[in-house]
Design an enzyme around this catalytic site. Structure first.
Site, short mmCIF file in Angstrom:
data_model
loop_
_atom_site.label_atom_id
_atom_site.label_comp_id
_atom_site.label_asym_id
_atom_site.label_seq_id
_atom_site.Cartn_x
_atom_site.Cartn_y
_atom_site.Cartn_z
N HIS A 1 0.80 -1.23 0.00
CA HIS A 1 0.00 0.00 0.00
C HIS A 1 0.84 1.29 0.00
CE1 HIS A 1 -3.44 -2.49 0.31
NE2 HIS A 1 -3.47 -2.67 1.61
N HIS B 1 -9.92 1.78 0.38
CA HIS B 1 -9.73 0.68 1.34
C HIS B 1 -10.77 0.70 2.46
CE1 HIS B 1 -7.52 -2.41 3.49
NE2 HIS B 1 -6.65 -2.48 2.50
N SER B 2 -12.03 0.98 2.13
CA SER B 2 -13.07 0.96 3.18
C SER B 2 -13.36 -0.46 3.62
CB SER B 2 -14.36 1.59 2.66
OG SER B 2 -14.23 2.99 2.63
N GLU C 1 -11.57 -4.10 -2.75
CA GLU C 1 -10.61 -3.11 -3.25
C GLU C 1 -10.43 -3.30 -4.75
OE1 GLU C 1 -6.97 -3.72 -0.87
OE2 GLU C 1 -8.27 -4.76 0.50
C1 BGC Z 1 -4.40 -6.58 2.28
C2 BGC Z 1 -4.27 -7.34 3.59
C3 BGC Z 1 -3.82 -6.38 4.65
C4 BGC Z 1 -4.82 -5.24 4.72
C5 BGC Z 1 -4.45 -4.19 5.73
C6 BGC Z 1 -5.39 -5.50 2.47
O1 BGC Z 1 -5.53 -4.76 1.30
O2 BGC Z 1 -4.78 -7.43 1.24
O3 BGC Z 1 -3.34 -8.40 3.48
O4 BGC Z 1 -3.73 -7.01 5.90
O5 BGC Z 1 -4.93 -4.62 3.48
O6 BGC Z 1 -3.18 -3.74 5.55
#
Ligand code: BGC
Length: 347
Positions: free
Chosen positions: A103, A175-176, A312
């Site tokens: 991310h 990322h909601s 997502e």
């Molecule tokens: C990921 C997870 C992760 C979460 C929080 C998600 O997009 O796929 O593996 O734990 O985000 O970071």
């Protein structure tokens, strides 16, 4: 012309903006990380409840949390070992998820302050941010905008645009964490999910796609007809073991890269539904497996495993290292655009 219905107020130094439509559906957004900190929607009896995980006190968003409600970027999801090459140059990013990059790194788009303006012709706001050349190791000054628009059809439209001055990679998502029951103490296993996807991306032990597209037929990953999230989640299956549940990218059936319906979610008890539309090739469906009751919920208590799910929409994880995946390269002179809609309703 639609008049933007927008209020803004300061909370602990962070600005928050609320969009409301004529049916009373409301969405609150922070300038920090473009975080959606609440979505209030009615159940089938007209009772409004907040259906996204997050914090009551916005100052908690300044601390560690699993990307609640945030815009993830410059590259959402994982890049193997935090490395990729472009035009013969190798780039090194933070390894902030074991050995992988996740991310966008240590200070990704979820942790920066965005500039926020209201949109002129729509009930919405535009967030903008310029990510500097070299920020978190990525090449190129990247100017990004994210529009949040709330329509009279109860659709939250999320529209992304970006331009760069050097060749770079980009993958943006929202990322909601949803829990359509409105009860954050309840798990989301009873929600019925349908995905418009015949294939998904199997993972290695570090959660990086191995590179092939796997048919969902005959596996717990088959959501081509509706089933509860919980039905097969505890099946004995190597891929479920790797993700501690669902934490995988499905390949959306979308040969022409149009806006298509990618997911439908229904919570039988409340009657709430959410349909997700996107022009993106993938959808990471994460069932909140790693939440561990350390963060305070908005309604008292703490967020436990599977108290929320994320859908997502995005490009595929690790695409910069996978020549067979659709490209995530953005060149100077090009404009990256992408759009995802979340439509709320009741049955
Ligand atoms: C990921 C997870 C992760 C979460 C929080 C998600 O997009 O796929 O593996 O734990 O985000 O970071």
């Amino acid at each position: 012309m639609i008049k933007p219905n927008l209020t803004s107020h300061e909370k602990n130094g962070l600005s928050s903006y609320t969009l409301i439509n004529e049916y009373g559906l409301s969405i609150e957004v922070l300038n920090l990380g473009g975080i959606i900190c609440s979505i209030n929607t009615p159940d089938r009896n007209g009772v409004f409840e907040d259906i996204v995980l997050g914090f009551k006190d916005p100052k908690h968003y300044l601390g560690e949390h699993p990307y609640f409600g945030a815009v993830a970027g410059r590259y959402a999801n994982r890049i193997a070992d935090g490395k990729f090459s472009l035009e013969g140059n190798e780039f090194t990013l933070a390894q902030n998820n074991d050995t992988n990059h996740l991310h966008g790194g240590i200070k990704g788009f979820d942790k920066v302050l965005w500039n926020v303006e209201s949109l002129k012709n729509e009930n919405g706001i535009q967030l903008s941010y310029t990510s500097k050349d070299g920020e978190e190791g990525y090449p190129g000054n990247l100017s990004v905008t994210v529009d949040y628009v709330l329509t009279k059809d109860n659709i939250l439209k999320v529209k992304y645009r970006a331009q760069t001055d050097k060749t770079t990679v980009i993958n943006l998502t929202q990322h909601s964490y949803f829990n359509l029951s409105g009860d954050f103490a309840a798990q989301i296993l009873d929600h019925e999910l349908q995905l418009n996807a015949d294939k998904y991306l199997p993972l290695d032990n570090t959660q990086i796609p191995v590179g092939n597209y796997q048919s969902v037929v005959g596996t717990p990953f088959d959501f081509s007809t509706p089933k509860t999230i919980g039905r097969d989640i505890e099946d004995k299956n190597k891929q479920l073991e790797i993700g501690s549940g669902y934490d995988h990218c499905w390949v959306i059936n979308n040969p022409n890269n149009e806006i298509v319906k990618a997911a439908e979610v229904y919570h039988p008890q409340s009657g709430r539904t959410m349909d997700v539309y996107t022009d993106q090739p993938g959808m990471q469906c994460y069932t909140g497996n790693f939440m561990d009751n350390t963060l305070p919920s908005k309604t008292g208590g703490t967020y436990g495993p599977r108290s929320g799910f994320c859908l997502e929409t995005q490009h595929f994880p690790n695409a910069p290292n996978e020549p067979n995946f659709p490209t995530t390269i953005l060149n100077p002179g090009e404009t990256f655009t992408s759009e995802t809609w979340f439509q709320f309703s009741v049955k």
